[in-house]
Scaffold this motif. Structure first.
Motif, PDB file in Angstrom:
ATOM      1  N   VAL A   1      39.481  15.668 -21.430  1.00 19.29           N
ATOM      2  CA  VAL A   1      40.275  14.652 -20.741  1.00 19.29           C
ATOM      3  C   VAL A   1      41.744  15.049 -20.744  1.00 19.29           C
ATOM      4  CG1 VAL A   1      41.058  12.259 -20.832  1.00 19.29           C
ATOM      5  CG2 VAL A   1      38.642  12.783 -21.184  1.00 19.29           C
ATOM      6  N   TRP A   2      42.262  15.471 -21.900  1.00 19.83           N
ATOM      7  CA  TRP A   2      43.658  15.891 -21.994  1.00 19.83           C
ATOM      8  C   TRP A   2      43.946  17.063 -21.060  1.00 19.83           C
ATOM      9  CZ3 TRP A   2      48.432  14.860 -24.007  1.00 19.83           C
ATOM     10  CH2 TRP A   2      49.335  15.929 -24.106  1.00 19.83           C
TER      11      TRP A   2
ATOM     12  N   VAL B   1      35.248  16.110 -25.721  1.00 18.86           N
ATOM     13  CA  VAL B   1      35.495  15.204 -24.596  1.00 18.86           C
ATOM     14  C   VAL B   1      36.975  14.843 -24.531  1.00 18.86           C
ATOM     15  CG1 VAL B   1      35.060  12.887 -23.717  1.00 18.86           C
ATOM     16  CG2 VAL B   1      33.159  14.288 -24.526  1.00 18.86           C
ATOM     17  N   ALA B   2      37.567  14.535 -25.693  1.00 12.39           N
ATOM     18  CA  ALA B   2      38.990  14.199 -25.721  1.00 12.39           C
ATOM     19  C   ALA B   2      39.836  15.372 -25.229  1.00 12.39           C
ATOM     20  CB  ALA B   2      39.406  13.806 -27.143  1.00 12.39           C
ATOM     21  N   ALA B   3      39.471  16.584 -25.662  1.00 16.95           N
ATOM     22  CA  ALA B   3      40.215  17.769 -25.231  1.00 16.95           C
ATOM     23  C   ALA B   3      40.047  18.017 -23.732  1.00 16.95           C
ATOM     24  CB  ALA B   3      39.753  18.994 -26.024  1.00 16.95           C
TER      25      ALA B   3
ATOM     26  N   LYS C   1      27.616  17.029 -19.894  1.00 18.41           N
ATOM     27  CA  LYS C   1      28.514  17.975 -20.549  1.00 18.41           C
ATOM     28  C   LYS C   1      28.809  19.158 -19.630  1.00 18.41           C
ATOM     29  CE  LYS C   1      28.245  18.897 -24.915  1.00 18.41           C
ATOM     30  NZ  LYS C   1      27.746  19.335 -26.244  1.00 18.41           N
TER      31      LYS C   1
ATOM     32  N   TRP D   1      30.631  14.816 -33.742  1.00 15.83           N
ATOM     33  CA  TRP D   1      32.096  14.823 -33.825  1.00 15.83           C
ATOM     34  C   TRP D   1      32.686  15.950 -33.002  1.00 15.83           C
ATOM     35  CZ3 TRP D   1      34.820  18.928 -35.849  1.00 15.83           C
ATOM     36  CH2 TRP D   1      34.123  19.844 -36.633  1.00 15.83           C
TER      37      TRP D   1
ATOM     38  N   TRP E   1      31.243  24.921 -26.815  1.00 19.20           N
ATOM     39  CA  TRP E   1      31.156  23.465 -26.884  1.00 19.20           C
ATOM     40  C   TRP E   1      29.808  22.971 -26.375  1.00 19.20           C
ATOM     41  CZ3 TRP E   1      31.460  19.615 -22.804  1.00 19.20           C
ATOM     42  CH2 TRP E   1      31.552  18.317 -23.299  1.00 19.20           C
TER      43      TRP E   1
ATOM     44  N   THR F   1      31.303  17.081 -30.214  1.00 16.25           N
ATOM     45  CA  THR F   1      31.189  16.605 -28.831  1.00 16.25           C
ATOM     46  C   THR F   1      32.305  15.627 -28.497  1.00 16.25           C
ATOM     47  OG1 THR F   1      28.781  16.888 -28.857  1.00 16.25           O
ATOM     48  CG2 THR F   1      29.702  15.385 -27.213  1.00 16.25           C
ATOM     49  N   ILE F   2      32.595  14.701 -29.407  1.00 15.18           N
ATOM     50  CA  ILE F   2      33.629  13.695 -29.149  1.00 15.18           C
ATOM     51  C   ILE F   2      35.005  14.342 -29.033  1.00 15.18           C
ATOM     52  CG2 ILE F   2      34.828  11.697 -30.131  1.00 15.18           C
ATOM     53  CD1 ILE F   2      32.136  10.868 -31.351  1.00 15.18           C
ATOM     54  N   LEU F   3      35.319  15.241 -29.963  1.00 10.51           N
ATOM     55  CA  LEU F   3      36.608  15.932 -29.888  1.00 10.51           C
ATOM     56  C   LEU F   3      36.699  16.767 -28.614  1.00 10.51           C
ATOM     57  CD1 LEU F   3      37.231  17.108 -33.571  1.00 10.51           C
ATOM     58  CD2 LEU F   3      38.364  15.246 -32.337  1.00 10.51           C
TER      59      LEU F   3
END
Length: 592
Positions: A420-421, A416-418, A136, A410, A403, A412-414
């Motif tokens: 990456v974006w 990671v998506a943010a 992370k 959830w 973060w 952590t997952i959101l």
């Protein structure tokens, strides 16, 4: 090291690193002036000084020449950019007998800014999120490197970027030195030397980029808060270490401004030779705040079917009321859309069980960012992406700390998506930069990248249009004012055709026949008896000619193209040259 190489390549692939005469640009001229005991760059030419209004671009005819954006005062030319980079980097190089590359200076300041912001993030993380997983932390550093707006900004390495990158470099250095000393868990007493160095760094940030006076004020106030538990007998010495260096730099800066313009707060913006008459414009107007906040915080990027797939608005423009003469908007995207992890900061006020020192750190960073955003928004009649460098890191670091502390899966997952974006958007924007200098400097490389990413273009085209589409029309006269967030290509565009050829990039999901259609209107000044043909050059070298005998013609030309991104050249060819350069108007240019 990877980010260092990336930053150096990003800057140098637009403007090569050189150490020859003139390679140090405007800051080299500042250093040369200081070496010769002058605060001005040069005397202004009499032809400029003797004008009725030398600040009016209609009179001075400066355009984008060597005098553009310099400050004219009392017959002399000055630079309004902060002097710190000139004194610290370019002047020593002049003393050693060479010109320090402006491109390398920008890459150096940007790399150091990322290094110091990373060290700052790690200092805060070790104090308030010591159990965060290593992956992370590494992911956080990646986002910080791509989403801090530096990759986009340094793509065009000019004098503006020297000041901005240097300002962030010293601001991050100051924040790291101060908080690294004050957030220790080992019980070690704060070091007066480190506080003094941090204060000096903040002073240099202001001397590079004056808006960082807000950064300095916020960090000094936070440091005073964190020092509240220091032994009484040491408080005076620590306070002196915290305040004296920045006060000395501030005094020199005030004297510098007073000697040039007779005001300790005037850097030269009021006397700027810009593309508009700055003496007739309102600076620091609250009427600029709503559109400014939209562009800097909320304006979404527009996606494209062509590499690098991300475009900054406008278009589309700010959807609300725009003040009169608000015409200085350059491509600018909202930081909360470009890096949506920042939205996690909205949850902080609702967290009750939080360390008071952490709350102070988070609040200070966010308040610094808010102050810098407001100043950028109201400072002038427009917006520009490079100003986001000033505040982006002050939002990213607290968001990443929040973060890193999160334990719910959830979140952590959101996150990671943010990440990456935000990283992908930052990387994509690094290839374009302001005015796409990489494309202008290395057109073959740009075309190669477009071809290499053609599978992405084909897939995007299939999803958005289901068949071939015009990805881009490379022409000065391409009218793109109606582009919206559901527009991913240049299909249906209107084009003014001049004597030069225009390039039409067609994305073909699969090989096949394509119909090029448009309403072709002869230019009003093309002689009535002149024959007008539209020449069409296909990628394989074949050239076709389509006669346009009428004033208005319905164009429908069929040819076959391979799959991928294919470029077709169009050229309007009259038998007699008209009195004006517009030869042809293509309305609703499209392929089917």
């Amino acid at each position: 090291m990877l980010f260092c190489a990336f930053y150096v390549w990003t800057a140098s692939s637009s403007v090569p690193i050189r150490f020859t005469s003139g390679a140090d640009g405007l800051y080299g001229r500042m250093a040369d002036a200081f070496l010769h005991g002058r605060l001005s760059l040069a005397d202004a030419p009499d032809s400029l000084v003797n004008l009725g209004n030398p600040y009016d671009p209609a009179e001075n005819q400066i355009g984008t020449g060597s005098l553009h954006d310099l400050s004219l005062y009392d017959g002399k030319l000055y630079a309004y950019w902060g002097p710190a980079p000139a004194v610290l980097l370019f002047l020593p190089a002049r003393l050693l007998g060479f010109a320090f590359s402006q491109t390398l200076a920008i890459a150096l300041f940007a790399t150091l800014a990322l290094l110091f912001s990373t060290l700052l993030l790690l200092s805060v993380q070790r104090r308030f999120a010591p159990h965060a997983a290593t992956w992370k932390v590494n992911a956080s550093i990646v986002l910080l490197g791509f989403a801090n707006v530096l990759p986009y900004t340094i793509r065009r390495p000019d004098k503006y970027e020297v000041a901005i990158s240097a300002g962030l470099c010293f601001a991050m250095l100051g924040a790291w030195l101060l908080l690294g000393a004050l957030l220790r868990q080992d019980g070690e007493r704060p070091s007066a030397r480190r506080l003094a160095l941090g204060s000096l760094a903040l002073g240099l940030a202001v001397a590079s980029r004056p808006s960082h006076v807000l950064t300095a004020a916020g960090l000094i106030a936070l440091s005073a808060w964190l020092l509240r538990g220091a032994p009484r007998e040491r408080r005076r010495a620590l306070a002196a270490a915290l305040l004296a260096p920045i006060a000395v730099v501030g005094a020199f800066l005030a004297a510098y401004n007073d000697a040039r313009f007779g005001s300790i707060t005037e850097f030269g913006l009021s006397y700027q030779l810009a593309g508009v008459d700055v003496t007739a414009r309102d600076a620091f107007s609250l009427s600029y705040l709503p559109p400014g906040l939209w562009y800097y915080l909320a304006a979404p990027p527009r996606l494209s079917v062509l590499f690098p797939f991300v475009l900054l608005p406008p278009p589309p423009a700010y959807p609300g009321h725009v003040p009169p003469l608000y015409d200085g908007v350059e491509p600018t995207g909202g930081i909360f859309v470009l890096a949506p992890l920042l939205l996690i900061l909205l949850a902080v006020p609702f967290r009750r069980r939080i360390d008071p020192d952490l709350r102070a750190v988070l609040a200070t960073f966010v308040l610094i960012a808010i102050g810098l955003v407001v100043v950028a928004a109201i400072a002038f009649w427009g917006a520009t992406m490079r100003y986001e460098v000033d505040f982006a890191s002050f939002l990213l670091i607290p968001a990443l700390v929040v973060w890193l502390r999160a334990r719910r899966r959830w979140v952590t997952i959101l996150g990671v998506a943010a990440i990456v974006w935000g990283s992908m958007i930052g990387l994509a924007l690094s290839f374009s930069g302001q005015n796409q200098p990489l494309r202008g400097t290395h057109p073959k490389l740009w075309d190669a990248l477009t071809r290499d990413f053609s599978p992405v273009s084909r897939a995007a085209t299939w999803v958005t249009s289901g068949g071939p589409t015009i990805g881009e029309v490379a022409a000065i006269g391409a009218q793109r004012g109606d582009r919206s967030y559901t527009t991913f290509d240049d299909q249906g565009i209107d084009v003014l055709m001049f004597p030069n050829p225009i390039g039409v990039k067609i994305v073909m999901p699969s090989a096949g026949d394509v119909h090029l259609k448009a309403t072709a209107i002869r230019g009003s000044d093309v002689p009535a008896r002149s024959r007008l043909n539209l020449l069409i050059r296909l990628p394989d070298g074949r050239v076709g000619s389509e006669p346009l005998p009428k004033a208005t013609n319905e164009l429908d030309v069929t040819f076959r193209l391979r799959r991928g991104v294919q470029q077709v050249l169009l050229l309007a060819k009259p038998s007699a040259q008209p009195t004006k350069p517009i030869l042809l108007i293509l309305k609703d240019l499209r392929v089917e």
